[in-house]
Design a protein around this motif. Structure first.
Motif, PDB file in Angstrom:
ATOM      1  N   VAL A  57     -24.232  10.069  99.123  1.00  0.00           N
ATOM      2  CA  VAL A  57     -23.700  11.128  99.993  1.00  0.00           C
ATOM      3  C   VAL A  57     -22.512  11.816  99.333  1.00  0.00           C
ATOM      4  O   VAL A  57     -22.339  13.039  99.443  1.00  0.00           O
ATOM      5  CB  VAL A  57     -23.306  10.550 101.369  1.00  0.00           C
ATOM      6  CG1 VAL A  57     -22.598  11.600 102.215  1.00  0.00           C
ATOM      7  CG2 VAL A  57     -24.546  10.036 102.103  1.00  0.00           C
ATOM      8  N   ALA A  58     -21.715  11.055  98.603  1.00  0.00           N
ATOM      9  CA  ALA A  58     -20.530  11.630  97.950  1.00  0.00           C
ATOM     10  C   ALA A  58     -20.890  12.651  96.878  1.00  0.00           C
ATOM     11  O   ALA A  58     -20.055  13.504  96.530  1.00  0.00           O
ATOM     12  CB  ALA A  58     -19.679  10.517  97.341  1.00  0.00           C
ATOM     13  N   THR A  59     -22.111  12.605  96.345  1.00  0.00           N
ATOM     14  CA  THR A  59     -22.489  13.548  95.280  1.00  0.00           C
ATOM     15  C   THR A  59     -22.513  14.997  95.757  1.00  0.00           C
ATOM     16  O   THR A  59     -22.437  15.915  94.930  1.00  0.00           O
ATOM     17  CB  THR A  59     -23.877  13.210  94.697  1.00  0.00           C
ATOM     18  OG1 THR A  59     -24.871  13.309  95.727  1.00  0.00           O
ATOM     19  CG2 THR A  59     -23.897  11.821  94.096  1.00  0.00           C
ATOM     20  N   VAL A  60     -22.632  15.224  97.068  1.00  0.00           N
ATOM     21  CA  VAL A  60     -22.762  16.606  97.553  1.00  0.00           C
ATOM     22  C   VAL A  60     -21.406  17.267  97.802  1.00  0.00           C
ATOM     23  O   VAL A  60     -21.354  18.451  98.165  1.00  0.00           O
ATOM     24  CB  VAL A  60     -23.612  16.671  98.843  1.00  0.00           C
ATOM     25  CG1 VAL A  60     -24.974  16.048  98.605  1.00  0.00           C
ATOM     26  CG2 VAL A  60     -22.911  16.014 100.017  1.00  0.00           C
ATOM     27  N   PHE A  61     -20.320  16.536  97.608  1.00  0.00           N
ATOM     28  CA  PHE A  61     -18.986  17.107  97.807  1.00  0.00           C
ATOM     29  C   PHE A  61     -18.311  17.303  96.443  1.00  0.00           C
ATOM     30  O   PHE A  61     -18.040  16.334  95.735  1.00  0.00           O
ATOM     31  CB  PHE A  61     -18.126  16.184  98.674  1.00  0.00           C
ATOM     32  CG  PHE A  61     -18.632  16.008 100.076  1.00  0.00           C
ATOM     33  CD1 PHE A  61     -18.324  16.929 101.064  1.00  0.00           C
ATOM     34  CD2 PHE A  61     -19.444  14.930 100.401  1.00  0.00           C
ATOM     35  CE1 PHE A  61     -18.793  16.777 102.356  1.00  0.00           C
ATOM     36  CE2 PHE A  61     -19.921  14.768 101.697  1.00  0.00           C
ATOM     37  CZ  PHE A  61     -19.604  15.697 102.676  1.00  0.00           C
ATOM     38  N   ASN A  62     -18.033  18.540  96.081  1.00  0.00           N
ATOM     39  CA  ASN A  62     -17.343  18.782  94.815  1.00  0.00           C
ATOM     40  C   ASN A  62     -16.241  19.824  94.930  1.00  0.00           C
ATOM     41  O   ASN A  62     -15.884  20.483  93.962  1.00  0.00           O
ATOM     42  CB  ASN A  62     -18.337  19.182  93.718  1.00  0.00           C
ATOM     43  CG  ASN A  62     -18.861  20.599  93.888  1.00  0.00           C
ATOM     44  OD1 ASN A  62     -18.717  21.212  94.944  1.00  0.00           O
ATOM     45  ND2 ASN A  62     -19.476  21.119  92.846  1.00  0.00           N
ATOM     46  N   LEU A  88     -13.516  22.153 109.073  1.00  0.00           N
ATOM     47  CA  LEU A  88     -14.211  21.405 108.027  1.00  0.00           C
ATOM     48  C   LEU A  88     -13.811  21.889 106.639  1.00  0.00           C
ATOM     49  O   LEU A  88     -13.653  21.087 105.710  1.00  0.00           O
ATOM     50  CB  LEU A  88     -15.725  21.556 108.188  1.00  0.00           C
ATOM     51  CG  LEU A  88     -16.401  20.771 109.312  1.00  0.00           C
ATOM     52  CD1 LEU A  88     -17.863  21.181 109.420  1.00  0.00           C
ATOM     53  CD2 LEU A  88     -16.294  19.275 109.050  1.00  0.00           C
ATOM     54  N   SER A  89     -13.628  23.196 106.507  1.00  0.00           N
ATOM     55  CA  SER A  89     -13.304  23.774 105.202  1.00  0.00           C
ATOM     56  C   SER A  89     -11.971  23.275 104.667  1.00  0.00           C
ATOM     57  O   SER A  89     -11.761  23.250 103.447  1.00  0.00           O
ATOM     58  CB  SER A  89     -13.294  25.307 105.289  1.00  0.00           C
ATOM     59  OG  SER A  89     -14.583  25.797 105.576  1.00  0.00           O
ATOM     60  N   LEU A  90     -11.078  22.905 105.542  1.00  0.00           N
ATOM     61  CA  LEU A  90      -9.792  22.376 105.086  1.00  0.00           C
ATOM     62  C   LEU A  90      -9.967  21.101 104.286  1.00  0.00           C
ATOM     63  O   LEU A  90      -9.123  20.752 103.453  1.00  0.00           O
ATOM     64  CB  LEU A  90      -8.874  22.114 106.293  1.00  0.00           C
ATOM     65  CG  LEU A  90      -8.449  23.341 107.097  1.00  0.00           C
ATOM     66  CD1 LEU A  90      -7.631  22.922 108.306  1.00  0.00           C
ATOM     67  CD2 LEU A  90      -7.656  24.310 106.221  1.00  0.00           C
ATOM     68  N   VAL A  91     -11.093  20.411 104.515  1.00  0.00           N
ATOM     69  CA  VAL A  91     -11.376  19.156 103.804  1.00  0.00           C
ATOM     70  C   VAL A  91     -12.415  19.360 102.716  1.00  0.00           C
ATOM     71  O   VAL A  91     -12.186  19.040 101.553  1.00  0.00           O
ATOM     72  CB  VAL A  91     -11.856  18.065 104.788  1.00  0.00           C
ATOM     73  CG1 VAL A  91     -12.169  16.780 104.033  1.00  0.00           C
ATOM     74  CG2 VAL A  91     -10.809  17.813 105.856  1.00  0.00           C
ATOM     75  N   ILE A  92     -13.566  19.922 103.087  1.00  0.00           N
ATOM     76  CA  ILE A  92     -14.666  20.008 102.123  1.00  0.00           C
ATOM     77  C   ILE A  92     -14.538  21.208 101.189  1.00  0.00           C
ATOM     78  O   ILE A  92     -15.249  21.292 100.186  1.00  0.00           O
ATOM     79  CB  ILE A  92     -16.031  20.056 102.839  1.00  0.00           C
ATOM     80  CG1 ILE A  92     -16.166  21.315 103.697  1.00  0.00           C
ATOM     81  CG2 ILE A  92     -16.229  18.806 103.670  1.00  0.00           C
ATOM     82  CD1 ILE A  92     -17.536  21.465 104.336  1.00  0.00           C
ATOM     83  N   THR A 123     -21.505  22.141 101.185  1.00  0.00           N
ATOM     84  CA  THR A 123     -20.409  21.251 100.804  1.00  0.00           C
ATOM     85  C   THR A 123     -19.909  21.517  99.392  1.00  0.00           C
ATOM     86  O   THR A 123     -19.029  20.793  98.912  1.00  0.00           O
ATOM     87  CB  THR A 123     -20.867  19.785 100.905  1.00  0.00           C
ATOM     88  OG1 THR A 123     -22.074  19.625 100.146  1.00  0.00           O
ATOM     89  CG2 THR A 123     -21.129  19.390 102.343  1.00  0.00           C
ATOM     90  N   ALA A 124     -20.458  22.515  98.707  1.00  0.00           N
ATOM     91  CA  ALA A 124     -20.075  22.809  97.326  1.00  0.00           C
ATOM     92  C   ALA A 124     -19.050  23.940  97.288  1.00  0.00           C
ATOM     93  O   ALA A 124     -18.789  24.592  98.296  1.00  0.00           O
ATOM     94  CB  ALA A 124     -21.300  23.192  96.510  1.00  0.00           C
ATOM     95  N   PHE A 125     -18.508  24.195  96.100  1.00  0.00           N
ATOM     96  CA  PHE A 125     -17.518  25.256  95.987  1.00  0.00           C
ATOM     97  C   PHE A 125     -18.160  26.621  95.786  1.00  0.00           C
ATOM     98  O   PHE A 125     -17.512  27.653  95.955  1.00  0.00           O
ATOM     99  CB  PHE A 125     -16.528  24.954  94.852  1.00  0.00           C
ATOM    100  CG  PHE A 125     -17.102  25.075  93.465  1.00  0.00           C
ATOM    101  CD1 PHE A 125     -17.052  26.269  92.773  1.00  0.00           C
ATOM    102  CD2 PHE A 125     -17.682  23.972  92.842  1.00  0.00           C
ATOM    103  CE1 PHE A 125     -17.569  26.374  91.491  1.00  0.00           C
ATOM    104  CE2 PHE A 125     -18.193  24.067  91.557  1.00  0.00           C
ATOM    105  CZ  PHE A 125     -18.139  25.277  90.889  1.00  0.00           C
ATOM    106  N   GLU A 126     -19.465  26.652  95.434  1.00  0.00           N
ATOM    107  CA  GLU A 126     -20.177  27.916  95.321  1.00  0.00           C
ATOM    108  C   GLU A 126     -21.663  27.662  95.508  1.00  0.00           C
ATOM    109  O   GLU A 126     -22.138  26.521  95.465  1.00  0.00           O
ATOM    110  CB  GLU A 126     -19.913  28.578  93.967  1.00  0.00           C
ATOM    111  CG  GLU A 126     -20.464  27.805  92.782  1.00  0.00           C
ATOM    112  CD  GLU A 126     -20.293  28.567  91.474  1.00  0.00           C
ATOM    113  OE1 GLU A 126     -19.643  29.629  91.494  1.00  0.00           O
ATOM    114  OE2 GLU A 126     -20.814  28.093  90.446  1.00  0.00           O
ATOM    115  N   ALA A 127     -22.403  28.771  95.710  1.00  0.00           N
ATOM    116  CA  ALA A 127     -23.832  28.654  96.011  1.00  0.00           C
ATOM    117  C   ALA A 127     -24.617  27.995  94.886  1.00  0.00           C
ATOM    118  O   ALA A 127     -25.518  27.182  95.137  1.00  0.00           O
ATOM    119  CB  ALA A 127     -24.402  30.042  96.312  1.00  0.00           C
TER     120      ALA A 127
END
Length: 455
Positions: free
Chosen positions: A19-24, A164-168, A183-187
């Protein structure tokens, strides 16, 4: 920690890692270079502690270990052969050696992740990997719902997305265009994550689960409006169909015929035909169904495409200049200004990358991992990287099937590794953790005898 207690914690640990792989895009806490925003990096220490409590039981795949050592040796030799330049390089407040160190951390993390998931897999952790991918897909889809709501300003849901954006999205929490990034920083990076989560979410559950996963991915892919997502995920869908119907070629032929007839019938409607042709042309030429990204009057080219071609040509030029060992790990950006052409300067992005006077200190991207490997590690490094991936990919393709759990895992490995090779044409980072995880699973399946794999 007793062995039985450690074993009971293993599934939860695997799910957390996947699950952690989708947050960068998290707030950086550790000095680990470009990996500082990745949630996966902060979960890895827990996995290392799990294995270090019983180091004698860690299994090491010999061939992969030998290839990794050879790859790292080539990197060391490349840095040593270019050390005179690397030691004095300074560009945009970055030194040559600092780039070697930060990029070496990203490179070293990959084989470590592969080794961890190889051991998880041989210890019975494969169902947890599937469960983690399914949960990660639901998380991405859930965030997508709030994100789409924020586009149209729905009260309540928009505020939830802001919170949510304040965290992810702690590092890029500003306005983002109406292209899904979840959950990424760009598309584009959301597409990268999807190419790993999608295949492994298919490996567990019933046919109904498979259909649900496929449906969610199709919707997310359309909202992403990313050429990377559409091309790579489309190829993965083809592999999925071949895997599930590899023994029913008659069904494949009938389905393809029916799809072609529906498409031809639909395209006979003039309004649909013009709309599809226009949007498809815009997507191919400009990377957006809406047309040119740059709204400046008189502009006839997509600046992004010019920038990408300039970056790829520059990397290939570096590889031609030093074909065996390259210019050194992490040194692409320092050499970039000397390998661009005058015609490339018509892009404002190239002009920004090519000057030290750039106040934003934006680092020149290679836009292609294949080109970057050739430029920085030479032909030797590039071939060794391929040697880690291609044999496992071919083996899993040969055994991929939707008829058994092992066949689905082979299918997931083949889909992910295929996606990784394709993503390498537009993403230049080493930190695609999903690809390294798929390598670990593929190595574990390789170790499994044929009669057991099909059980």
């Amino acid at each position: 920690m007793p062995a039985d207690r450690a074993a009971s914690w293993m599934p939860a640990l695997i799910v957390l890692l996947v699950v952690a792989t989708v947050f960068n895009d998290l707030h950086p806490l550790l000095p680990v270079g470009e990996m500082a925003n990745d949630g996966f990096v902060y979960a890895v220490p827990l996995a290392l502690l799990y294995f270090l409590r019983r180091p004698g039981r860690i299994a090491v795949p010999r061939v992969f270990f030998a290839l990794t050592l050879a790859f790292l040796l080539v990197i060391v030799l490349g840095v040593a052969s270019n050390f005179a330049e690397i030691s004095t390089a300074w560009y945009k407040e970055r030194s040559g050696m600092s780039r070697v160190i930060t990029q070496a951390m990203a490179v070293a993390m990959g084989p470590v992740v592969t080794l961890m998931f190889f051991n998880f897999a041989v210890r019975g952790g494969l169902p947890a990997i599937s469960r983690g991918a399914w949960i990660a897909l639901l998380v991405m889809a859930g965030v997508a719902v709030f994100e789409v709501a924020s586009w149209v300003g729905l009260p309540g849901l928009s505020h939830v997305h802001q919170a949510l954006s304040l965290v992810i999205h702690a590092d890029t929490s500003g306005y983002y265009a109406t292209r899904l990034r979840m959950t990424a920083f760009e598309a584009s990076w959301a597409a990268v994550m999807l190419t790993f989560i999608f295949p492994f979410a298919l490996t567990g559950g019933s046919p109904r689960r498979v259909a649900l996963v496929a449906g969610i991915v199709v919707v997310l892919m359309l909202l992403l409006q990313s050429r990377t997502a559409m091309l790579v995920v489309a190829v993965q869908f083809m592999l999925l169909l071949l895997g599930f119907f590899r023994h029913r070629k008659d069904l494949i032929v009938h389905a393809a015929t029916a799809a072609a007839l529906v498409l031809l019938t639909t395209m006979m409607i003039p309004s649909v035909q013009s709309s599809v042709m226009e949007k498809g042309s815009n997507l191919i030429r400009y990377g957006s169904m809406d047309g040119l990204i740059d709204p400046t009057p008189g502009v006839t080219e997509n600046v992004s495409n010019i920038t990408r071609m300039a970056a790829i040509r520059a990397g290939l030029s570096m590889a031609e200049e030093r074909p065996l060992l390259g210019v050194g790990l992490g040194q692409y950006g320092f050499n970039y200004p000397y390998h661009i052409r005058a015609e490339d300067l018509r892009s404002w992005e190239v002009r920004r990358y090519a000057t030290a006077a750039d106040t934003g200190l934006t680092w020149p991207p290679a836009y292609s991992l294949h080109v970057r490997l050739l430029a920085e590690t030479g032909l030797l490094g590039y071939l060794l990287w391929l040697a880690m991936i291609v044999p496992l990919l071919l083996r899993s393709l040969a055994r991929a099937s939707g008829a058994s759990p092992a066949g689905r895992l082979h299918l997931a490995v083949a889909m992910t590794l295929t996606g990784w090779l394709m993503l390498g044409a537009s993403i230049d980072s080493f930190r695609f953790f999903g690809g390294w995880i798929a390598l670990g699973v593929g190595l574990a399946l390789w170790r499994t005898p044929r009669q057991k794999a099909g059980a």
